[in-house]
Design a protein around this motif. Structure first.
Motif, PDB file in Angstrom:
ATOM      1  N   ASP A   4       0.806  -1.222   0.000  1.00 27.43           N
ATOM      2  CA  ASP A   4       0.000   0.000   0.000  1.00 27.43           C
ATOM      3  C   ASP A   4       0.840   1.273   0.000  1.00 27.43           C
ATOM      4  OD1 ASP A   4       0.769   0.423   2.803  1.00 27.43           O
ATOM      5  OD2 ASP A   4      -0.633  -1.196   3.242  1.00 27.43           O
ATOM      6  N   THR A   5       2.155   1.149   0.275  1.00 23.83           N
ATOM      7  CA  THR A   5       3.030   2.319   0.327  1.00 23.83           C
ATOM      8  C   THR A   5       4.363   2.006  -0.340  1.00 23.83           C
ATOM      9  OG1 THR A   5       2.038   3.017   2.421  1.00 23.83           O
ATOM     10  CG2 THR A   5       4.167   3.988   1.853  1.00 23.83           C
ATOM     11  N   ILE A   6       4.875   2.958  -1.107  1.00 30.99           N
ATOM     12  CA  ILE A   6       6.216   2.844  -1.679  1.00 30.99           C
ATOM     13  C   ILE A   6       7.034   4.032  -1.198  1.00 30.99           C
ATOM     14  CG2 ILE A   6       7.582   2.954  -3.799  1.00 30.99           C
ATOM     15  CD1 ILE A   6       5.438   1.353  -5.191  1.00 30.99           C
ATOM     16  N   VAL A   7       8.238   3.755  -0.721  1.00 28.98           N
ATOM     17  CA  VAL A   7       9.149   4.796  -0.243  1.00 28.98           C
ATOM     18  C   VAL A   7      10.312   4.880  -1.234  1.00 28.98           C
ATOM     19  CG1 VAL A   7      10.578   5.595   1.654  1.00 28.98           C
ATOM     20  CG2 VAL A   7       8.506   4.278   2.141  1.00 28.98           C
ATOM     21  N   TYR A   8      10.537   6.089  -1.751  1.00 31.35           N
ATOM     22  CA  TYR A   8      11.565   6.304  -2.778  1.00 31.35           C
ATOM     23  C   TYR A   8      12.549   7.345  -2.272  1.00 31.35           C
ATOM     24  CZ  TYR A   8      13.541   7.674  -7.350  1.00 31.35           C
ATOM     25  OH  TYR A   8      14.380   7.952  -8.401  1.00 31.35           O
ATOM     26  N   ASP A   9      13.804   6.926  -2.082  1.00 27.32           N
ATOM     27  CA  ASP A   9      14.842   7.790  -1.522  1.00 27.32           C
ATOM     28  C   ASP A   9      15.993   7.879  -2.512  1.00 27.32           C
ATOM     29  OD1 ASP A   9      16.842   9.039  -0.020  1.00 27.32           O
ATOM     30  OD2 ASP A   9      16.184   8.113   1.844  1.00 27.32           O
ATOM     31  N   LYS A  10      16.211   9.063  -3.075  1.00 27.90           N
ATOM     32  CA  LYS A  10      17.245   9.221  -4.101  1.00 27.90           C
ATOM     33  C   LYS A  10      18.248  10.281  -3.683  1.00 27.90           C
ATOM     34  CE  LYS A  10      17.822  10.178  -9.065  1.00 27.90           C
ATOM     35  NZ  LYS A  10      18.436   8.887  -9.414  1.00 27.90           N
ATOM     36  N   ASN A  11      19.552   9.929  -3.786  1.00 32.15           N
ATOM     37  CA  ASN A  11      20.599  10.930  -3.587  1.00 32.15           C
ATOM     38  C   ASN A  11      21.600  10.821  -4.726  1.00 32.15           C
ATOM     39  OD1 ASN A  11      22.594   8.912  -2.896  1.00 32.15           O
ATOM     40  ND2 ASN A  11      21.671   8.810  -0.856  1.00 32.15           N
ATOM     41  N   SER A  12      22.725  11.471  -4.616  1.00 29.11           N
ATOM     42  CA  SER A  12      23.664  11.550  -5.748  1.00 29.11           C
ATOM     43  C   SER A  12      24.311  10.223  -6.101  1.00 29.11           C
ATOM     44  CB  SER A  12      24.756  12.581  -5.440  1.00 29.11           C
ATOM     45  OG  SER A  12      25.457  12.227  -4.254  1.00 29.11           O
ATOM     46  N   THR A  13      24.377   9.288  -5.164  1.00 33.06           N
ATOM     47  CA  THR A  13      25.092   8.024  -5.418  1.00 33.06           C
ATOM     48  C   THR A  13      24.214   6.781  -5.359  1.00 33.06           C
ATOM     49  OG1 THR A  13      25.707   7.895  -3.071  1.00 33.06           O
ATOM     50  CG2 THR A  13      27.276   8.958  -4.560  1.00 33.06           C
ATOM     51  N   THR A  15      20.082   5.065  -5.055  1.00 32.68           N
ATOM     52  CA  THR A  15      18.627   5.180  -5.069  1.00 32.68           C
ATOM     53  C   THR A  15      18.050   3.980  -4.331  1.00 32.68           C
ATOM     54  OG1 THR A  15      18.591   6.329  -7.195  1.00 32.68           O
ATOM     55  CG2 THR A  15      16.558   5.258  -6.519  1.00 32.68           C
ATOM     56  N   GLY A  16      17.138   4.235  -3.404  1.00 30.95           N
ATOM     57  CA  GLY A  16      16.506   3.156  -2.647  1.00 30.95           C
ATOM     58  C   GLY A  16      15.002   3.169  -2.845  1.00 30.95           C
ATOM     59  N   ILE A  17      14.427   1.988  -3.030  1.00 34.65           N
ATOM     60  CA  ILE A  17      12.976   1.840  -3.173  1.00 34.65           C
ATOM     61  C   ILE A  17      12.518   0.754  -2.211  1.00 34.65           C
ATOM     62  CG2 ILE A  17      11.057   1.334  -4.737  1.00 34.65           C
ATOM     63  CD1 ILE A  17      12.928   2.058  -7.065  1.00 34.65           C
ATOM     64  N   ALA A  18      11.546   1.064  -1.383  1.00 33.47           N
ATOM     65  CA  ALA A  18      11.000   0.096  -0.430  1.00 33.47           C
ATOM     66  C   ALA A  18       9.500  -0.020  -0.630  1.00 33.47           C
ATOM     67  CB  ALA A  18      11.314   0.523   1.000  1.00 33.47           C
ATOM     68  N   ALA A  19       8.999  -1.247  -0.643  1.00 36.35           N
ATOM     69  CA  ALA A  19       7.565  -1.506  -0.754  1.00 36.35           C
ATOM     70  C   ALA A  19       7.060  -1.985   0.599  1.00 36.35           C
ATOM     71  CB  ALA A  19       7.300  -2.560  -1.826  1.00 36.35           C
ATOM     72  N   LEU A  20       5.977  -1.372   1.082  1.00 35.57           N
ATOM     73  CA  LEU A  20       5.466  -1.652   2.421  1.00 35.57           C
ATOM     74  C   LEU A  20       4.063  -2.238   2.371  1.00 35.57           C
ATOM     75  CD1 LEU A  20       7.745   0.520   2.811  1.00 35.57           C
ATOM     76  CD2 LEU A  20       6.449   1.348   4.765  1.00 35.57           C
ATOM     77  N   GLU A  21       3.813  -3.222   3.226  1.00 35.93           N
ATOM     78  CA  GLU A  21       2.481  -3.767   3.456  1.00 35.93           C
ATOM     79  C   GLU A  21       2.046  -3.369   4.863  1.00 35.93           C
ATOM     80  OE1 GLU A  21       2.473  -7.974   2.962  1.00 35.93           O
ATOM     81  OE2 GLU A  21       2.602  -7.908   0.772  1.00 35.93           O
ATOM     82  N   ASN A  22       1.046  -2.532   4.947  1.00 30.65           N
ATOM     83  CA  ASN A  22       0.536  -2.100   6.256  1.00 30.65           C
ATOM     84  C   ASN A  22       1.657  -1.569   7.151  1.00 30.65           C
ATOM     85  OD1 ASN A  22      -1.582  -1.659   8.061  1.00 30.65           O
ATOM     86  ND2 ASN A  22      -1.291  -3.631   9.060  1.00 30.65           N
TER      87      ASN A  22
END
Length: 391
Positions: A4-13, A15-22
């Motif tokens: 239900d939630t995606i967290v997208y964290d991008k910096n110069s070196t 990129t992180g993507i996390a998928a969350l359930e509840n």
């Protein structure tokens, strides 16, 4: 539960993507600038020919920028093509570099969109097995076949039947144009060079989950604009400075790099990654009476499915549950694993119970596991232990 939630964290070196359930992270993708990403297309130069077992041939291919991949001559349609050292060749990364193994390359380019996968060298129309609306699927497959031009193939993705066919048809034209641009660039550029960079992985996650997504958390205003242009107000977009830190993902990553997972109801799971396979052991501790063993194994089955996705464990995975190894005791655990891994965006197969009482799972490997991306072998113990990578 579904993501239900995606967290997208991008910096110069990184990129992180996390998928969350509840609120609970179940999938992580970490992308650094030092790798040939799965899906990228290169005009490579064959640097070395090698002989493999059974008199088969393989080729190391220089991709540029210090990157190299391996192309197997047994790839379908390649056996009759004579390749030589120094020759330029168009290749796509099908599997990223892992440990001592080079990135795996293929010549049969495939381009993934939101609704379709374009396969220029296939001659058939296929569809995702996850599509439940069979009536619309049949209708759309016929329409795609009517729009086929020349030698090409298509795969309808899950999201295709949820869109108007005009959007699907529009994407067919866009993917054809991308492939034509790849061909033109390959004729004009000098090898080695990058011909096509796969779009940001975030959009692949969104294509799979947008229908049921509630929120996207990101630190990129540019990404916010691009996502809004595609999805409008289908879900909330929240901007924060350090998404992974503020959503607790950094802490989850630190825990996922540990070999041991403590279960809430008692007992623990030990995860040991080796070159041959990943071995997972469930330890009940001292709590084995009054049905506690079954309860611990069931909790472990749910957590193991989550850890497989979270750590991106792949290849052969072997699980030793606590206590009895008879099928009648393991069957409910297999059902839990099947149910939970059905949510996995990566293809997997539960092979069942071995004669030794071990549960075997085969999961397709596309990207390195989290441990390889975040740690490296210790120079002192030569791989017996691991230390955190420097920035």
């Amino acid at each position: 539960m579904t993501i239900d939630t995606i967290v997208y964290d991008k910096n110069s070196t990184v990129t992180g993507i996390a998928a969350l359930e509840n609120g609970c992270p179940v999938e992580l993708e970490i992308i650094t600038g030092r790798q040939a990403i799965s899906g990228n297309v290169y005009l490579g130069k064959i640097s070395k020919k090698v002989m493999l077992a059974g008199a088969k041939e393989g080729f190391f291919v220089n991709l540029g920028d210090g990157l190299e991949g391996f192309l197997n001559a047994e790839e379908n349609g390649l056996a009759d093509v004579k390749l030589t050292e120094g020759q330029s060749i168009v290749v796509q990364v099908s599997q990223e570099k892992r440990a001592e193994k080079h990135a795996r390359l293929v010549r049969s380019v495939q381009l993934a969109g939101r609704y379709l996968v374009y396969c220029p060298y296939r001659l058939r129309v296929e569809a995702s097995a996850k599509i439940e609306d069979k009536h619309t699927l049949t209708e759309y497959m016929e329409k795609v076949k009517e729009n086929v031009t020349g030698q090409e193939g298509w795969i309808l993705r899950t999201a295709s039947v949820q869109a108007d066919f005009a959007e699907v048809e529009k994407e067919m034209k866009e993917l054809r144009e991308i492939f034509e641009n790849i061909r033109k660039k390959a004729r004009s550029e000098q090898a080695p060079c990058l011909l096509y960079a796969k779009p940001d992985s975030l959009f692949e996650h969104l294509a799979l989950r947008a229908e049921k997504l509630n929120k996207l958390v990101t630190n990129s205003r540019n990404i916010e604009k691009e996502v809004k242009a595609l999805y409008g107000d289908a879900f909330t977009i929240e901007i924060c400075q350090n998404p992974f830190e503020e959503c607790g993902i950094d802490e989850v990553i630190a825990q996922a790099l540990e070999k041991e997972v403590v279960l809430k109801g008692g007992g623990r799971i030990s995860i040991e990654e080796t070159r041959a396979c990943t071995a997972i052991d469930v330890d009940s501790g001292r709590d084995v009476g009054g049905g506690a063993l079954n309860r611990i194994n069931e909790e472990a089955a749910y957590e193991i499915a989550r850890q497989i996705r979270l750590r991106n464990l792949a290849g052969k995975i072997v699980i030793d549950f606590a206590g009895h190894s008879d099928y009648k005791y393991i069957k409910p655990l297999l059902e839990i694993l099947e149910q939970e891994l059905a949510k996995d965006s990566q293809k997997n197969h539960i092979a069942g119970l071995s004669r030794a009482g071990l549960v075997e799972i085969i999961r397709v490997r596309r990207r390195p596991p989290l441990s390889e991306l975040m740690t490296e072998e210790c120079a002192v113990c030569c791989g017996t232990g691991r230390v955190e990578k420097g920035a």
